[in-house]
Design an enzyme around this catalytic site. Structure first.
Site, PDB file in Angstrom:
ATOM      1  N   CYS A 209       0.934  -1.027   0.074  1.00  0.00           N
ATOM      2  CA  CYS A 209       0.168   0.067  -0.586  1.00  0.00           C
ATOM      3  C   CYS A 209       0.703   0.889   0.100  1.00  0.00           C
ATOM      4  O   CYS A 209       1.782   1.317   1.072  1.00  0.00           O
ATOM      5  CB  CYS A 209      -0.977  -0.034   1.536  1.00  0.00           C
ATOM      6  SG  CYS A 209      -1.968   1.450   1.571  1.00  0.00           S
ATOM      7  N   CYS A 212       0.194   3.245   3.305  1.00  0.00           N
ATOM      8  CA  CYS A 212       0.760   3.031   4.318  1.00  0.00           C
ATOM      9  C   CYS A 212       1.119   2.071   4.598  1.00  0.00           C
ATOM     10  O   CYS A 212       2.184   1.375   6.126  1.00  0.00           O
ATOM     11  CB  CYS A 212      -0.792   2.508   5.633  1.00  0.00           C
ATOM     12  SG  CYS A 212      -1.272   0.669   5.239  1.00  0.00           S
ATOM     13  N   CYS A 231      -6.653  -2.730   0.814  1.00  0.00           N
ATOM     14  CA  CYS A 231      -5.155  -2.660   2.070  1.00  0.00           C
ATOM     15  C   CYS A 231      -6.224  -2.490   3.097  1.00  0.00           C
ATOM     16  O   CYS A 231      -7.406  -2.445   3.691  1.00  0.00           O
ATOM     17  CB  CYS A 231      -4.909  -1.239   2.477  1.00  0.00           C
ATOM     18  SG  CYS A 231      -3.680  -0.943   3.689  1.00  0.00           S
ATOM     19  N   CYS A 234      -5.274   0.373   6.014  1.00  0.00           N
ATOM     20  CA  CYS A 234      -5.551   1.893   6.090  1.00  0.00           C
ATOM     21  C   CYS A 234      -6.881   1.454   5.572  1.00  0.00           C
ATOM     22  O   CYS A 234      -7.544   0.108   4.592  1.00  0.00           O
ATOM     23  CB  CYS A 234      -5.191   2.190   5.586  1.00  0.00           C
ATOM     24  SG  CYS A 234      -4.493   2.822   3.800  1.00  0.00           S
ATOM     25  N   ASP A 361      21.478  -1.321 -18.375  1.00  0.00           N
ATOM     26  CA  ASP A 361      20.773  -1.976 -17.672  1.00  0.00           C
ATOM     27  C   ASP A 361      19.970  -3.567 -18.125  1.00  0.00           C
ATOM     28  O   ASP A 361      18.899  -2.981 -18.363  1.00  0.00           O
ATOM     29  CB  ASP A 361      20.357  -1.246 -15.793  1.00  0.00           C
ATOM     30  CG  ASP A 361      20.614  -2.837 -15.098  1.00  0.00           C
ATOM     31  OD1 ASP A 361      21.445  -4.192 -15.883  1.00  0.00           O
ATOM     32  OD2 ASP A 361      20.315  -2.692 -14.302  1.00  0.00           O
TER      33      ASP A 361
HETATM   34 ZN   LIG Z   1      -2.682   1.290   3.724  1.00  0.00          ZN
END
Ligand SMILES: [Zn+2]
Lengths: 460, 244
Positions: A209, A212, A231, A234, A361
């Site tokens: 997330c 959070c 999530c 949160c 790369d």
């Molecule tokens: Zn979250």
């Protein structure tokens, strides 16, 4: 005066480059930019109605070209960087190609694909009315090191342009987190049907997330990081899309129905089940809706859209040969999945370069699931590798577990095509990254035998 | 002869997964497999502190800065077991972000992370060290691609090698990576092991010696690896080709 000088010199440069057989997609713009650094702002100010930018990790070129086609079908003039030259110099070249010698642009719209890492730079000069975001995957290229840093950069430039309307993919948690933070007018598109996109990726296991830092929980998973997510810690979750797509399997084809507000409804068939073209088409349809076009002209635009160079482009040189551009693990994995559904005998050629536009790369080759090819290894008569990083690709295939006796390391693009043509098989596939595309396409075109082998709408 | 088996512990594969570093695990597995050595891979993620007693090789890749915090916190729980393993001479290969976390600290603005397993330290900067790199270990040359904003200072520890071309630990003292007992920390992606089979084999040798007391390792046909090394060295600078 400086502007006019810049334009004349750039136009001459583009003409010369074309004469010498180059596409000249960036060249003219680079010269003009050097002579007149604010030339992009000046071109932009001449666009009469709207400037649309299309950005994201994958699918930009297809989405942008579909939007261009819709604008044209709605009866408007439009500037567009159709070939996918998406740095500031490429955008300038697109304007130079459609302006008069005095630099006058007679266009109502500009629909421009922009490299996601260059968006901030471009927005310092152009003020877009609408930005269409396709997706933001972790890309392994230099300068794109971290998705978080890229998101911060994009957020920063959007904050300076509050009137811009944003069109975002609600199935992409990175884009949804971007929308979460911004007060702009926003529209979301997303796929409602919990369809199987045949993905074997495990990227979703590591999607955190952005608000959070907790792991996201996927109720349904499409591919890469796209899906229906929430999530666990949160409030962050997949936004409800304004443009909802429903997918129905109908035998060999899939039918996409996109529904917006006020009876806005567009139906479109797909011959292949690759998820890219579904998302790109949905993004373009939604853009048509946001721009206020009728469902009818959006549909006509899609019908008139032709995929660009190297997007599942078909040739015939003693056998059908398919050319596809893929530039990162997600793009390669999607293409490999399509190949793995073809049970005819085949040569698979893979070209990898490491020039700045490819990313210097090449370690992303090891994040790509080439093991998919092992499932159909008995149908692959030869693996050919080419490009500056052909030996990196050769090692990748060796460690994936293919038989080294089936491996050809081709010194030149010409040799690689020879290998595809001469090894006895029903079909051939040529996959490559960006800077190999135009040379390879030119050789394939030059040797193409069959006019019937035309591009089919498919992958980007 | 009894079946030889090595256990490889991949630390935080979900969070430390940048730049194809899982290719290192694949290379270790294959080069064992081709010699008839079975490799058991244990994935050890956040909160899944495993029993490390039977582990022969530990591997940590690089990760985005936002993931390093989670890893660093969790790693403190397994620090005593890791310390023991290191002192027992077990192999620990750590790349880029993983390498930085092994040190005393990795400082980026207000965030300070680090396990303190070894005494070196890293300061984050704004400027990226990015490009191909060639390193001389004394026994052979390593080839890779570096991409890091951190500047690592060894604080008296031995480096993995000397920088021949590229930046290395800090762009100043020509050192690259760290070598303490059988801990190998390095900024080299590429991934590291496919194009550096000698280092890969050295790791396998140490693990076999630790576990079975076996000293010699069967030769493999590395002609493709050597060609890849020659080709890459030539792309960097044609005078390096002899390092292949
Ligand atoms: Zn979250």
């Amino acid at each position: 005066m400086r502007k006019i000088l810049a334009i004349i010199i750039a136009k001459i440069a583009i003409a010369l480059a074309k004469l010498m057989g180059h596409k000249g997609t960036n060249f003219g713009g680079e010269i003009a930019l050097r002579i007149c650094p604010d030339i992009l702002a000046w071109f932009g100010s001449q666009v009469k109605k709207k400037i649309i930018l299309v950005t994201g990790t994958n699918g930009k070129t297809s989405t942008n070209n579909m939007i261009y086609s819709m604008i044209r079908q709605s009866g408007h003039t439009c500037v567009c960087n159709k070939l996918g030259a998406n740095l500031d110099s490429g955008l300038i070249s697109a304007f130079i190609n459609s302006c008069t010698l005095t630099g006058r642009i007679d266009a109502e719209y500009a629909s421009l694909e922009v490299d996601e890492a260059s968006l901030a730079k471009v927005m310092a000069h152009l003020k877009p009315d609408t930005i269409v975001f396709t997706n933001l995957f972790r890309d392994q290229l230099d300068g794109y090191t971290e998705l978080d840093a890229l998101l911060d950069k994009i957020r920063g430039s959007l904050e300076k342009s509050q009137d811009t309307v944003l069109l975002l993919n609600s199935d992409d948690p990175s884009l949804a987190s971007l929308g979460e933070d911004l007060a702009h007018a926003k529209y979301y598109y997303g796929i409602e049907t919990q369809m199987d996109m045949g993905s074997q990726d495990v990227d979703k296991d590591s999607v955190l997330c952005k608000l959070c830092g907790e792991k996201l929980d996927y109720d349904h998973y499409f591919y890469s990081q796209l899906g229906h997510y929430t999530c666990t810690k949160c409030h962050f979750k997949r936004p409800i899309p304004d443009f909802k797509a429903f997918i129905e399997d109908k035998g060999q084809k899939r039918e996409l129905t996109a529904i917006g507000k006020d009876d806005f409804k567009v139906v479109r068939d797909f011959t292949t089940n690759d998820s890219y073209s579904i998302y790109n088409t949905l993004a373009a349809i939604s853009a048509g809706g946001v721009l206020g076009f009728t469902a009818e002209s959006v549909k006509k635009g899609l019908e008139n859209y032709r995929p660009q160079v190297g997007r599942m482009e078909n040739f015939y040189i003693g056998k059908p040969i398919t050319l596809n551009l893929a530039k990162n693990p997600v793009g390669f994995n999607e293409t490999l999945k399509i190949i793995s559904q073809d049970m005819s005998s085949k040569v698979v050629a893979i070209g990898v370069n490491d020039l700045p536009q490819d990313g210097r790369d090449v370690s992303w080759l090891w994040d790509t699931n080439f093991e998919i090819l092992l499932d159909i290894d008995d149908t692959i008569v030869n693996y050919t590798v080419f490009g500056r990083r052909r030996y990196d690709m050769a090692l990748r295939l060796k460690y994936a577990g293919i038989d080294e006796n089936k491996l050809t390391v081709a010194e030149t693009v010409e040799d690689a095509i020879d290998s595809v043509v001469k090894n006895l098989s029903d079909t051939g596939y040529v996959l490559l990254n960006y800077s190999l595309l135009f040379e390879t396409q030119k050789i394939l075109k030059g040797r193409n035998e069959d006019v019937k082998a035309d591009s089919v709408p498919s992958v980007s | 002869m009894k079946m030889l088996k090595l256990t490889l512990c991949h630390l935080y594969p979900e969070l430390l997964n940048l730049y194809g570093d899982s290719g290192n695990v694949l290379t270790l597995i294959r080069r064992c497999q081709w010699r008839g050595i079975y490799v058991d891979v244990i994935n050890c993620g956040v909160g899944s502190a495993a029993d490390f007693e039977n582990v022969d090789i530990f591997f940590m890749g690089g990760g985005a800065d936002s993931n390093l915090g989670l890893v660093s916190n969790d790693m403190n729980n397994i620090k005593p077991q890791l310390e023991l393993a290191v002192e027992q001479g077990k192999v620990l290969l750590a790349i880029c972000g993983g390498y930085q976390l092994l040190g005393k600290y990795y400082r980026k603005k207000d965030t300070v992370l680090g396990l303190g397993l070894l005494d070196f330290y890293t300061e984050a900067t704004d400027k990226n060290f990015s490009g191909n790199i060639v390193v001389d270990t004394g026994d052979y040359h390593l080839i890779g691609f570096e991409n890091h904003k951190g500047r690592t200072y060894l604080n008296g520890l031995s480096p993995l090698g000397q920088v021949i071309s590229g930046f290395g630990n800090n762009g100043k003292d020509k050192t690259e990576g760290v070598r303490y007992k059988n801990v190998i920390g390095t900024y080299l992606h590429g991934p590291l092991l496919p194009k550096n089979p000698k280092l890969c084999d050295e790791i396998i040798k140490i693990a076999l010696k630790n576990k079975y007391g076996i000293e010699d390792l069967q030769e493999l046909d590395d002609s493709l690896e050597i060609k890849a090394r020659q080709h890459t060295l030539k792309l960097i600078n044609s005078k390096f080709v002899s390092f292949a």
